[in-house]
Scaffold this active site. Sequence first.
Site, PDB file in Angstrom:
ATOM      1  N   HIS A   1       0.819  -1.215   0.000  1.00  0.00           N
ATOM      2  CA  HIS A   1       0.000   0.000   0.000  1.00  0.00           C
ATOM      3  C   HIS A   1       0.846   1.256   0.000  1.00  0.00           C
ATOM      4  O   HIS A   1       0.512   2.250  -0.646  1.00  0.00           O
ATOM      5  CB  HIS A   1      -0.924   0.021   1.221  1.00  0.00           C
ATOM      6  CG  HIS A   1      -1.782  -1.192   1.288  1.00  0.00           C
ATOM      7  ND1 HIS A   1      -2.519  -1.526   2.382  1.00  0.00           N
ATOM      8  CD2 HIS A   1      -2.000  -2.140   0.380  1.00  0.00           C
ATOM      9  CE1 HIS A   1      -3.142  -2.657   2.142  1.00  0.00           C
ATOM     10  NE2 HIS A   1      -2.844  -3.045   0.950  1.00  0.00           N
TER      11      HIS A   1
ATOM     12  N   ARG B   1      -9.699   2.550  -8.830  1.00  0.00           N
ATOM     13  CA  ARG B   1      -9.723   1.410  -7.913  1.00  0.00           C
ATOM     14  C   ARG B   1     -10.309   1.870  -6.575  1.00  0.00           C
ATOM     15  O   ARG B   1      -9.594   2.394  -5.734  1.00  0.00           O
ATOM     16  CB  ARG B   1      -8.305   0.875  -7.686  1.00  0.00           C
ATOM     17  CG  ARG B   1      -7.677   0.207  -8.902  1.00  0.00           C
ATOM     18  CD  ARG B   1      -6.280  -0.278  -8.566  1.00  0.00           C
ATOM     19  NE  ARG B   1      -5.792  -1.285  -9.479  1.00  0.00           N
ATOM     20  CZ  ARG B   1      -4.846  -1.060 -10.411  1.00  0.00           C
ATOM     21  NH1 ARG B   1      -4.318   0.141 -10.543  1.00  0.00           N
ATOM     22  NH2 ARG B   1      -4.436  -2.037 -11.191  1.00  0.00           N
TER      23      ARG B   1
ATOM     24  N   ARG C   1     -14.533   1.308 -10.383  1.00  0.00           N
ATOM     25  CA  ARG C   1     -14.650  -0.135 -10.248  1.00  0.00           C
ATOM     26  C   ARG C   1     -15.133  -0.439  -8.839  1.00  0.00           C
ATOM     27  O   ARG C   1     -14.606   0.112  -7.870  1.00  0.00           O
ATOM     28  CB  ARG C   1     -13.296  -0.795 -10.478  1.00  0.00           C
ATOM     29  CG  ARG C   1     -13.342  -2.293 -10.218  1.00  0.00           C
ATOM     30  CD  ARG C   1     -12.049  -2.963 -10.577  1.00  0.00           C
ATOM     31  NE  ARG C   1     -11.017  -2.715  -9.589  1.00  0.00           N
ATOM     32  CZ  ARG C   1      -9.771  -3.166  -9.708  1.00  0.00           C
ATOM     33  NH1 ARG C   1      -9.425  -3.832 -10.794  1.00  0.00           N
ATOM     34  NH2 ARG C   1      -8.890  -2.938  -8.784  1.00  0.00           N
TER      35      ARG C   1
ATOM     36  N   GLU D   1     -11.267 -10.562 -16.566  1.00  0.00           N
ATOM     37  CA  GLU D   1     -10.078 -11.038 -15.854  1.00  0.00           C
ATOM     38  C   GLU D   1     -10.072 -12.556 -15.728  1.00  0.00           C
ATOM     39  O   GLU D   1      -9.050 -13.155 -15.457  1.00  0.00           O
ATOM     40  CB  GLU D   1     -10.046 -10.438 -14.436  1.00  0.00           C
ATOM     41  CG  GLU D   1      -9.946  -8.927 -14.430  1.00  0.00           C
ATOM     42  CD  GLU D   1     -10.083  -8.338 -13.039  1.00  0.00           C
ATOM     43  OE1 GLU D   1      -9.078  -7.882 -12.502  1.00  0.00           O
ATOM     44  OE2 GLU D   1     -11.216  -8.333 -12.506  1.00  0.00           O
TER      45      GLU D   1
ATOM     46  N   ASN E   1      -3.570  -8.040 -15.680  1.00  0.00           N
ATOM     47  CA  ASN E   1      -2.784  -8.573 -14.552  1.00  0.00           C
ATOM     48  C   ASN E   1      -3.379  -9.905 -14.100  1.00  0.00           C
ATOM     49  O   ASN E   1      -2.687 -10.901 -13.953  1.00  0.00           O
ATOM     50  CB  ASN E   1      -2.801  -7.617 -13.351  1.00  0.00           C
ATOM     51  CG  ASN E   1      -2.276  -6.244 -13.692  1.00  0.00           C
ATOM     52  OD1 ASN E   1      -1.568  -6.074 -14.676  1.00  0.00           O
ATOM     53  ND2 ASN E   1      -2.630  -5.256 -12.877  1.00  0.00           N
ATOM     54  N   ASP E   2      -4.690  -9.874 -13.870  1.00  0.00           N
ATOM     55  CA  ASP E   2      -5.339 -11.103 -13.425  1.00  0.00           C
ATOM     56  C   ASP E   2      -5.545 -12.072 -14.580  1.00  0.00           C
ATOM     57  O   ASP E   2      -5.348 -13.275 -14.431  1.00  0.00           O
ATOM     58  CB  ASP E   2      -6.677 -10.783 -12.741  1.00  0.00           C
ATOM     59  CG  ASP E   2      -6.473 -10.402 -11.279  1.00  0.00           C
ATOM     60  OD1 ASP E   2      -5.725 -11.120 -10.595  1.00  0.00           O
ATOM     61  OD2 ASP E   2      -7.036  -9.380 -10.832  1.00  0.00           O
TER      62      ASP E   2
ATOM     63  N   ARG F   1       0.587 -13.845  -9.943  1.00  0.00           N
ATOM     64  CA  ARG F   1       1.217 -12.607 -10.408  1.00  0.00           C
ATOM     65  C   ARG F   1       2.237 -12.061  -9.416  1.00  0.00           C
ATOM     66  O   ARG F   1       3.110 -11.286  -9.791  1.00  0.00           O
ATOM     67  CB  ARG F   1       0.144 -11.555 -10.715  1.00  0.00           C
ATOM     68  CG  ARG F   1      -0.667 -11.125  -9.516  1.00  0.00           C
ATOM     69  CD  ARG F   1      -1.940 -10.388  -9.907  1.00  0.00           C
ATOM     70  NE  ARG F   1      -1.848  -8.952  -9.712  1.00  0.00           N
ATOM     71  CZ  ARG F   1      -2.868  -8.117  -9.825  1.00  0.00           C
ATOM     72  NH1 ARG F   1      -4.068  -8.572 -10.184  1.00  0.00           N
ATOM     73  NH2 ARG F   1      -2.726  -6.846  -9.634  1.00  0.00           N
TER      74      ARG F   1
ATOM     75  N   CYS G   1      -6.771  -2.387 -18.868  1.00  0.00           N
ATOM     76  CA  CYS G   1      -6.294  -1.508 -17.796  1.00  0.00           C
ATOM     77  C   CYS G   1      -5.265  -2.166 -16.888  1.00  0.00           C
ATOM     78  O   CYS G   1      -4.970  -1.685 -15.814  1.00  0.00           O
ATOM     79  CB  CYS G   1      -7.463  -0.978 -16.969  1.00  0.00           C
ATOM     80  SG  CYS G   1      -8.419  -2.270 -16.171  1.00  0.00           S
TER      81      CYS G   1
END
Length: 749
Positions: free
Chosen positions: A361, A468, A504, A603, A626-627, A637, A674
């Site tokens: 984070h 996000r 999202r 995804e 990514n997913d 990942r 994205c």
Amino acid sequence: MGGPRLLLRRLRAVMAEQVDPQTRLDRIVVLIASNMIAEVCSIYLQRDDGILELYATEGLNPDAVHETLMRPDEGLVGLIATTAEPLALADAQAHPAFSYKPETGEEIYHSFLGVPVLRGGNVLGVLVVQNRARRVYTEEEIEALQTTAMLLAEMVAGGALQALARPGVKSALTRHLELRGSPAAEGVGLGHAVLHQPRIQITKLISDDPGAETTRLEVALEGMREELDRLIDQASASGEQRDVLETFQMMAHDAGWLRRLKEAIRSGLTAEAAVERVQNDARARLQRQTDPYLRERLHDLQDLADRLLHKLTGTVLTNARQQLPENAILVARTMGPAALLGYERAHLRGLVLEEGGASSHVAIVARAMGIACVGDIANITDLVADGDAMIIDGGTGEVQVRPSANIEAAYVERVRMRARRQEQYRSLRARAACSLDGVTVDLSMNAGLMLDLPQVAESGASSIGLFRTELQFMLAPQFPRLGEQYSFYKAVLEAVPDRPVTFRTLDIGSDKVLPYMKKIEEENPALGWRALRIGLDRPGFLRPQLRALLRAGAGRDMRIMFPMVATVTELVEARAALAQEQQHLKRHGHDLPRGLAVGVMLEVPSLVWQLEELCPLVDFISIGSNDLAQYVFAADRDNKRVSGRYDPLSAPFLRLITQIAAIADRHGTPLTLCGEMGGRTLDAMALVACGLRGLSMSPAAIGPVKAMILAMDVGKTRAFLEQAMDQQGDGRSLRQGLREFATGLGVPL
Ligand code: PEP
Ligand code: MG
């Protein structure tokens, strides 16, 4: 033997004498040798080039002083310097690492005891005693020598011995270190180290009154235990914080630790020097420990020792220093996002963390603040001292500690080049990303914090393609209420009044944990209860968020996107929840968004074979590469062992993207991507060639990707890729070939 306390007292007297540094060292070795009844005592100091130089000796050939040099991979002395651990041998010559230096005349000595001269995590030298007879050194003798080594470390750190060095040679304290960690936030930062939790400087090392020092230690320990009790009482009944405090409390009563502290005091140290001495050993062990559980415990022990030092020296334990010198490179073991936000942005040039990589984070916040960040640098808080010169490159993961002028010049050049490139990108801001053969690609940006929003205008992004929302939840101390969510979304929309924002819904689970939510143990969290799956099972999470979003978007166009959709049915259920919220708001007289676009993230591979059914039901689709890549290749990942094994720039993944783009195109459904791929120039080139006409990425990537598109020919690239996929359809990476193709055509990457 004269006992460690007597030795320390005599050493202190030598320290106070008005003599030149060489005489002082010579007297010290004589004192140690006689006190420990050893025939030999030698001091080797480590230089900035790593070489260990004999600085003083009693017993070996005096002509060898400043002549005998050892590489760190040479001899027992080198071994001690490398391992940072004491070594006691009854028969040194039988040890495989023994290396004979004829000029010293040491062949007649059999037993050997050496200890490292340590300061923080840096080895500054090695202190050795040797005996003719084969003898076993006692624990007490080893401790006494370690204590003496502390004094030597202070002499080196104080600069008293620099006069003895050859011209141009510096002590290991100024040694240049080149380290490599995980790139966590782009940017190059030059500056000086600032420890997030500053180390306490101990000024008084030796004491004549062990009784008084033991009492001081006991009072401080008692105070610390009471403080821990208080903190445990205040902590919530369960949870990680309480576990940590209880572990501390247990350690604070640990008999072994207390015994070592008291022994160190008995050997003649002050209470705080004793804590530091015992901590030195823990530090050396930590550096070699690879077991994550034991590393954690040793870290806990360090935290505890820090608390004790604060108590003894009467300094206040703070989590963050708000006041920063200019050009600060923050160095921390770990740091929460709130702590980073507490620092003065204008003075921050970089952040280096021992733990935590790109997905932590704090790294997300560093990226939003535009601060270079490198993670996963083991022991960095021990290796640097406040004020050390440092350079970090958050794009490559390089960290330079105490760099030479040459290295610094190279980085200054890198910064200049970056600035020049940024200037070029800025000049492209108002231009559309249109290829040589007339294909326009929409470039938007990913965001998640208020801090990100000024970047919309600066980067030239057409919109926010992915907001996000989970970041607000991850940073909050507790689950944000509907009102808080509403205010946040409204503030986001007000900050970007003229461009669309795609929100999202909450994407938590797997690696994204909410600190205040009960952790659910799952065998396979990435395949587990996450994102929309939680939202549909627990309407208490999803419904207030949808309501907050609809209310925040009143009177304007609103875009909402659902993550981790695996079946059309899930989308239908999510849409039903949205429709219910719309009705609820209408019934209660609230304004609704003027237009509402609903999309899904692609995804999960299963959705690819439902696209015919899905497209008519959604207003847009965004590929979460990514997913998607992690599920397509079945490779976690975030798992370094496998994440580099498969390249999405290969036939299987690019064929999949081509197929998705063709179906969406046939249905007239707008399609974007994205994931991180979209922000990497070469990958973006392939994606556009496969048919994508929209990419959403981190704001820093928009300039480079736009420059690439302006110089590419989509038709030619597609033809090249189709041929490459035909010829190398076996999953091999096409990266190198594509790169050569691009550079051959002068496409900037
Ligand atoms: C993705 O999976 O590609 C994506 C954009 O979502 P996140 O990285 O937040 O999982
Ligand atoms: Mg995702």
